[in-house]
Write a protein that holds these residues in place. Structure first.
Motif, PDB file in Angstrom:
ATOM      1  N   ALA A 122     -90.848 -10.069 -44.780  1.00 41.81           N
ATOM      2  CA  ALA A 122     -90.708 -11.264 -45.624  1.00 41.81           C
ATOM      3  C   ALA A 122     -89.229 -11.553 -45.884  1.00 41.81           C
ATOM      4  O   ALA A 122     -88.789 -12.706 -45.863  1.00 41.81           O
ATOM      5  CB  ALA A 122     -91.456 -11.053 -46.933  1.00 41.81           C
ATOM      6  N   PHE A 123     -88.450 -10.512 -46.094  1.00 49.45           N
ATOM      7  CA  PHE A 123     -87.005 -10.661 -46.337  1.00 49.45           C
ATOM      8  C   PHE A 123     -86.329 -11.269 -45.101  1.00 49.45           C
ATOM      9  O   PHE A 123     -85.510 -12.191 -45.210  1.00 49.45           O
ATOM     10  CB  PHE A 123     -86.427  -9.280 -46.680  1.00 49.45           C
ATOM     11  N   ILE A 124     -86.697 -10.781 -43.943  1.00 47.75           N
ATOM     12  CA  ILE A 124     -86.071 -11.278 -42.706  1.00 47.75           C
ATOM     13  C   ILE A 124     -86.456 -12.741 -42.463  1.00 47.75           C
ATOM     14  O   ILE A 124     -85.621 -13.547 -42.060  1.00 47.75           O
ATOM     15  CB  ILE A 124     -86.436 -10.338 -41.541  1.00 47.75           C
ATOM     16  N   LYS A 125     -87.691 -13.082 -42.777  1.00 45.47           N
ATOM     17  CA  LYS A 125     -88.114 -14.484 -42.616  1.00 45.47           C
ATOM     18  C   LYS A 125     -87.288 -15.411 -43.509  1.00 45.47           C
ATOM     19  O   LYS A 125     -87.096 -16.581 -43.208  1.00 45.47           O
ATOM     20  CB  LYS A 125     -89.590 -14.624 -42.986  1.00 45.47           C
ATOM     21  N   LEU A 126     -86.799 -14.870 -44.616  1.00 47.45           N
ATOM     22  CA  LEU A 126     -85.978 -15.685 -45.528  1.00 47.45           C
ATOM     23  C   LEU A 126     -84.514 -15.733 -45.077  1.00 47.45           C
ATOM     24  O   LEU A 126     -83.653 -16.233 -45.788  1.00 47.45           O
ATOM     25  CB  LEU A 126     -86.047 -15.108 -46.945  1.00 47.45           C
ATOM     26  N   GLY A 127     -84.223 -15.129 -43.931  1.00 43.30           N
ATOM     27  CA  GLY A 127     -82.850 -15.148 -43.410  1.00 43.30           C
ATOM     28  C   GLY A 127     -82.058 -13.894 -43.728  1.00 43.30           C
ATOM     29  O   GLY A 127     -80.860 -13.823 -43.416  1.00 43.30           O
ATOM     30  N   GLY A 128     -82.695 -12.903 -44.339  1.00 49.70           N
ATOM     31  CA  GLY A 128     -81.994 -11.659 -44.677  1.00 49.70           C
ATOM     32  C   GLY A 128     -81.716 -10.819 -43.435  1.00 49.70           C
ATOM     33  O   GLY A 128     -82.387 -10.967 -42.417  1.00 49.70           O
ATOM     34  N   GLU A 129     -80.695  -9.961 -43.542  1.00 52.18           N
ATOM     35  CA  GLU A 129     -80.368  -9.070 -42.414  1.00 52.18           C
ATOM     36  C   GLU A 129     -80.445  -7.626 -42.891  1.00 52.18           C
ATOM     37  O   GLU A 129     -79.968  -7.317 -43.988  1.00 52.18           O
ATOM     38  CB  GLU A 129     -78.942  -9.333 -41.917  1.00 52.18           C
ATOM     39  N   ILE A 130     -81.037  -6.768 -42.054  1.00 54.74           N
ATOM     40  CA  ILE A 130     -81.113  -5.334 -42.385  1.00 54.74           C
ATOM     41  C   ILE A 130     -80.421  -4.543 -41.276  1.00 54.74           C
ATOM     42  O   ILE A 130     -80.637  -4.807 -40.090  1.00 54.74           O
ATOM     43  CB  ILE A 130     -82.583  -4.852 -42.477  1.00 54.74           C
ATOM     44  N   TYR A 131     -79.581  -3.608 -41.671  1.00 58.75           N
ATOM     45  CA  TYR A 131     -78.974  -2.685 -40.711  1.00 58.75           C
ATOM     46  C   TYR A 131     -79.353  -1.271 -41.127  1.00 58.75           C
ATOM     47  O   TYR A 131     -79.078  -0.869 -42.264  1.00 58.75           O
ATOM     48  CB  TYR A 131     -77.447  -2.831 -40.701  1.00 58.75           C
ATOM     49  N   THR A 132     -80.027  -0.546 -40.230  1.00 59.75           N
ATOM     50  CA  THR A 132     -80.372   0.850 -40.542  1.00 59.75           C
ATOM     51  C   THR A 132     -79.393   1.776 -39.821  1.00 59.75           C
ATOM     52  O   THR A 132     -78.566   1.321 -39.028  1.00 59.75           O
ATOM     53  CB  THR A 132     -81.834   1.163 -40.159  1.00 59.75           C
ATOM     54  N   GLN A 133     -79.496   3.070 -40.126  1.00 59.96           N
ATOM     55  CA  GLN A 133     -78.536   4.076 -39.629  1.00 59.96           C
ATOM     56  C   GLN A 133     -77.099   3.554 -39.825  1.00 59.96           C
ATOM     57  O   GLN A 133     -76.244   3.680 -38.967  1.00 59.96           O
ATOM     58  CB  GLN A 133     -78.818   4.387 -38.160  1.00 59.96           C
ATOM     59  N   THR A 134     -76.907   2.940 -40.977  1.00 56.83           N
ATOM     60  CA  THR A 134     -75.625   2.322 -41.321  1.00 56.83           C
ATOM     61  C   THR A 134     -75.210   2.822 -42.701  1.00 56.83           C
ATOM     62  O   THR A 134     -75.811   2.467 -43.704  1.00 56.83           O
ATOM     63  CB  THR A 134     -75.769   0.783 -41.298  1.00 56.83           C
ATOM     64  N   LYS A 135     -74.214   3.675 -42.692  1.00 58.89           N
ATOM     65  CA  LYS A 135     -73.828   4.358 -43.929  1.00 58.89           C
ATOM     66  C   LYS A 135     -72.705   3.610 -44.635  1.00 58.89           C
ATOM     67  O   LYS A 135     -71.661   3.354 -44.038  1.00 58.89           O
ATOM     68  CB  LYS A 135     -73.377   5.772 -43.576  1.00 58.89           C
ATOM     69  N   ALA A 136     -72.929   3.302 -45.903  1.00 56.59           N
ATOM     70  CA  ALA A 136     -71.912   2.594 -46.681  1.00 56.59           C
ATOM     71  C   ALA A 136     -71.019   3.587 -47.413  1.00 56.59           C
ATOM     72  O   ALA A 136     -71.423   4.710 -47.707  1.00 56.59           O
ATOM     73  CB  ALA A 136     -72.593   1.664 -47.672  1.00 56.59           C
ATOM     74  N   GLY A 137     -69.808   3.156 -47.692  1.00 61.05           N
ATOM     75  CA  GLY A 137     -68.872   3.966 -48.491  1.00 61.05           C
ATOM     76  C   GLY A 137     -67.774   3.066 -49.025  1.00 61.05           C
ATOM     77  O   GLY A 137     -67.828   1.843 -48.853  1.00 61.05           O
ATOM     78  N   ASN A 138     -66.782   3.677 -49.675  1.00 56.68           N
ATOM     79  CA  ASN A 138     -65.600   2.937 -50.174  1.00 56.68           C
ATOM     80  C   ASN A 138     -65.981   1.642 -50.887  1.00 56.68           C
ATOM     81  O   ASN A 138     -65.478   0.558 -50.566  1.00 56.68           O
ATOM     82  CB  ASN A 138     -64.649   2.594 -49.019  1.00 56.68           C
ATOM     83  N   ILE A 139     -66.885   1.755 -51.848  1.00 54.53           N
ATOM     84  CA  ILE A 139     -67.347   0.543 -52.536  1.00 54.53           C
ATOM     85  C   ILE A 139     -66.257   0.052 -53.490  1.00 54.53           C
ATOM     86  O   ILE A 139     -65.757   0.816 -54.320  1.00 54.53           O
ATOM     87  CB  ILE A 139     -68.632   0.842 -53.324  1.00 54.53           C
ATOM     88  N   THR A 140     -65.888  -1.227 -53.354  1.00 51.78           N
ATOM     89  CA  THR A 140     -64.944  -1.841 -54.288  1.00 51.78           C
ATOM     90  C   THR A 140     -65.514  -3.198 -54.697  1.00 51.78           C
ATOM     91  O   THR A 140     -66.566  -3.596 -54.187  1.00 51.78           O
ATOM     92  CB  THR A 140     -63.566  -2.093 -53.626  1.00 51.78           C
ATOM     93  N   THR A 141     -64.781  -3.909 -55.533  1.00 49.31           N
ATOM     94  CA  THR A 141     -65.269  -5.229 -55.950  1.00 49.31           C
ATOM     95  C   THR A 141     -65.198  -6.238 -54.800  1.00 49.31           C
ATOM     96  O   THR A 141     -65.727  -7.338 -54.902  1.00 49.31           O
ATOM     97  CB  THR A 141     -64.438  -5.745 -57.140  1.00 49.31           C
ATOM     98  N   GLU A 142     -64.539  -5.871 -53.710  1.00 51.48           N
ATOM     99  CA  GLU A 142     -64.424  -6.764 -52.537  1.00 51.48           C
ATOM    100  C   GLU A 142     -65.560  -6.545 -51.551  1.00 51.48           C
ATOM    101  O   GLU A 142     -65.739  -7.324 -50.624  1.00 51.48           O
ATOM    102  CB  GLU A 142     -63.120  -6.463 -51.759  1.00 51.48           C
ATOM    103  N   GLY A 143     -66.263  -5.424 -51.646  1.00 51.40           N
ATOM    104  CA  GLY A 143     -67.303  -5.101 -50.671  1.00 51.40           C
ATOM    105  C   GLY A 143     -67.365  -3.600 -50.452  1.00 51.40           C
ATOM    106  O   GLY A 143     -67.203  -2.815 -51.383  1.00 51.40           O
ATOM    107  N   ALA A 144     -67.573  -3.208 -49.201  1.00 53.77           N
ATOM    108  CA  ALA A 144     -67.668  -1.779 -48.896  1.00 53.77           C
ATOM    109  C   ALA A 144     -67.424  -1.600 -47.406  1.00 53.77           C
ATOM    110  O   ALA A 144     -67.305  -2.574 -46.664  1.00 53.77           O
ATOM    111  CB  ALA A 144     -69.066  -1.279 -49.250  1.00 53.77           C
TER     112      ALA A 144
END
Ligand SMILES: Cc1cc2nc3c(=O)[nH]c(=O)nc-3n(C[C@H](O)[C@H](O)[C@H](O)COP(=O)(O)OP(=O)(O)OC[C@H]3O[C@@H](n4cnc5c(N)ncnc54)[C@H](O)[C@@H]3O)c2cc1C
Ligand code: FES
Length: 526
Positions: free
Chosen positions: A205-227
């Motif tokens: 349902a999320f993808i049908k609404l135009g959302g994007e999912i990336y798996t095996q994708t590790k986030a880090g360095n979170i700041t107010t600008e992004g990550a």
């Protein structure tokens, strides 16, 4: 009781955060995988974490027309969501009369209303998107632990009524022979589902609404600008950290909640023997833990002849199972005994797994702006009610970002200070500080040679503590046993074959890879 050999294993935590696979993974065919992120991107909203909290938030914001990207380190549901038992309930782990004491009557009402709304939200989403996930409306029954008295049930019943819930006091517990002619509280309009089938529907349902999912994708360095994600830059206006426990050095949040490990068995029961329902006992008041362990039980569809009775409990503070002299792997035996006594119709135990819950000091999840930040949001402190808390996370954060008024925002605010819980708070802080004692306590195994294939442990070399694991091929893997988060000494979890940190719940595979925050880096190899 016969135990089947059918308990499936994951490949070293690549599908889920431990060695044991839950029933949901074993029955949901393939991991829910999407592309890995392989470029820098810009978005309005970045959601980190593909459990129920992250995916619900991503869906809610996409529904509001926002551009949303979700990144997930493993696969969708591969965190604690895939290890849940998926009771969808407003009968919280903590009693309503306690919530009235901790907060006040009005706040207890708001909490009850919000959880009922989360149940409705899930029901509507399942209906609107025709998600085939075995969703059912069921009743729930709260009955007494043998050491508790009837008065506490009566007290809780009155509090649930004040909170506006649809409850009844019964003189017997439906379908539990041992509890015949004993009181229980019936909670109407509760629900249950197959969590991974639900997440699959929600992701579509999320993808049908135009959302994007990336798996095996590790986030880090979170700041107010992004990550960063897989070392690429993700620029975002808003960042939602839905990683179960926040994955940055945000010290404040890690002193407001505590990790507990909880155990589950799933046993076959002939179809028709038991109704689809939820059952919980009131928990062991004599337990040494601040959060008193209780049993939670439900039924799930299995095959044409059988249903599965899924029972959980036997919790302890993460990494501290030995403090009760009951090893992680032995807790299933205790759980089976309890389940067999209360539900004698069960046959073979088909699945066993464990997981971790974060217990907030005042029983209520932390949902909203990360303290001190304006565009970074967190969803954490799920307690044992992550299905509703995770759903509320999506609803509340969407309202904050889109500027809608919502009376729940204040109640779930991560910056709130709750003074009435000071004694419990000090006890848990004391427990955390005591973990530093492990720097000088004797090692758990004497010599590396003591380790048999498939075993791990903590060993001292002079002043150094080593986390060692010998794999089935007899290769030795050894790491610093010092948690890269804030220096807790790790403990070996012989059941899930992981190294667990008793301080804030970071966990690592037996090959030293981080699988649960707050730590974000792997163990240092020795
Ligand atoms: C055994 C058990 C039984 C339970 N039973 C119930 C129940 O019956 N009812 C109920 O309401 N609740 C229950 N709970 C609680 C509930 O399952 C959890 O609270 C809920 O699933 C947590 O969801 P989440 O999205 O917050 O976290 P998670 O599902 O853990 O999702 C967080 C995700 O973030 C990802 N992640 C972490 N770090 C990063 C990173 N750096 N980059 C990208 N991604 C990252 C993880 O891989 C993970 O998939 C139970 C929990 C357990 C363990
Ligand atoms: S999780 Fe914080 S010190 Fe290990």
């Amino acid at each position: 009781m016969k135990t089947s050999e059918n308990t499936s294993k994951s490949e070293n935590g690549t599908i889920t955060s431990g060695e044991n696979l839950s029933y949901w993974f074993s029955s949901a065919i393939k991991p829910l995988a999407f592309e890995k992120l392989n470029k820098n991107i810009e978005t309005d909203i970045l959601v980190i974490g593909g459990g129920i909290a992250g995916l619900t938030t991503a869906y809610c914001l996409a529904k509001e027309g926002r551009k949303v990207i979700l990144v997930e380190d493993g696969f969708i549901g591969s965190g604690e969501t895939g290890r849940t038992t998926a009771h969808i309930t407003c009968a919280l782990d903590d009693r309503y009369y306690e919530l009235e004491k901790t907060f006040n009557e009005h706040t207890a009402q708001v909490i009850a209303t919000s959880h009922m709304a989360a149940i409705e939200w899930i029901a509507n989403t399942v209906k609107n998107h025709k998600i085939k996930c075995h969703f059912k409306r069921v009743n729930g029954y709260l009955f007494l632990h043998p050491s508790e008295t009837k008065e506490i049930l009566e007290k809780e019943y009155e509090a649930t009524k004040r909170a506006g819930l649809s409850t009844e006091l019964l003189n017997s517990v439906p379908s539990i022979a041992t509890e015949n002619r004993k009181s229980c509280i019936k909670f109407s309009d509760q629900a249950q589902f197959h969590i991974l089938l639900y997440l699959k529907g929600l992701a579509n349902a999320f993808i049908k609404l135009g959302g994007e999912i990336y798996t095996q994708t590790k986030a880090g360095n979170i700041t107010t600008e992004g990550a960063t994600a897989n070392d690429f830059k993700v620029k975002a206006n808003h960042i939602v950290v839905a990683t179960n426990t926040p994955i940055n050095d945000w010290v404040m949040m890690h002193t407001k909640q505590w990790p507990y490990r909880t155990y589950v068995i799933a046993a076959k029961v002939p179809k028709g023997k038991l109704p689809y329902a939820l059952w919980w006992d009131t928990g062991d008041p004599d337990s040494k833990w601040i959060v008193k362990p209780y049993h939670y039980v439900r039924l799930e569809e299995f095959d044409e002849q059988s249903d599965l009775l899924i029972a959980g409990g036997e919790d302890h503070r993460t990494g501290q199972a030995d403090d009760e002299n009951i090893k992680e792997e032995d807790r299933y035996t205790k759980l089976e005994k309890w389940t067999k006594k209360h539900f004698p119709a069960i046959e073979t135990v088909e699945f066993r797994w464990s997981g971790q819950v974060m217990e907030p000091i005042d029983s209520v999840a932390y949902i909203g702006k990360n303290p001190g930040e304006d565009n970074i949001y967190i969803i954490t402190g799920d307690s044992g009610n992550g299905m509703t808390h995770g759903t509320l996370g999506g609803m509340i954060i969407t309202d904050i970002i889109t500027g809608k008024e919502n009376p729940w925002i204040k109640v779930y605010d991560p910056s709130r200070i709750t003074l009435k819980t000071t004694a419990d708070y000090l006890h848990e802080v004391g427990n955390m500080v005591a973990q530093f004692g492990d720097w000088i306590t004797p090692e758990h195994i004497k010599k590396i040679d003591d380790l048999k294939p498939g075993e791990g442990g903590i060993i001292s070399f002079g002043l150094k503590k080593i986390a060692a694991y010998r794999d089935q091929q007899n290769n030795l893997h050894s790491f610093s046993a010092v948690c890269p988060h804030f220096g807790g000494i790790l403990q070996w979890n012989g059941d899930e074959k992981t190294f667990d940190c008793p301080m804030h719940g970071s966990r690592f595979t037996n090959e030293g890879k981080v699988i649960n925050g707050p730590a974000i880096s792997d163990l240092e190899k020795i």
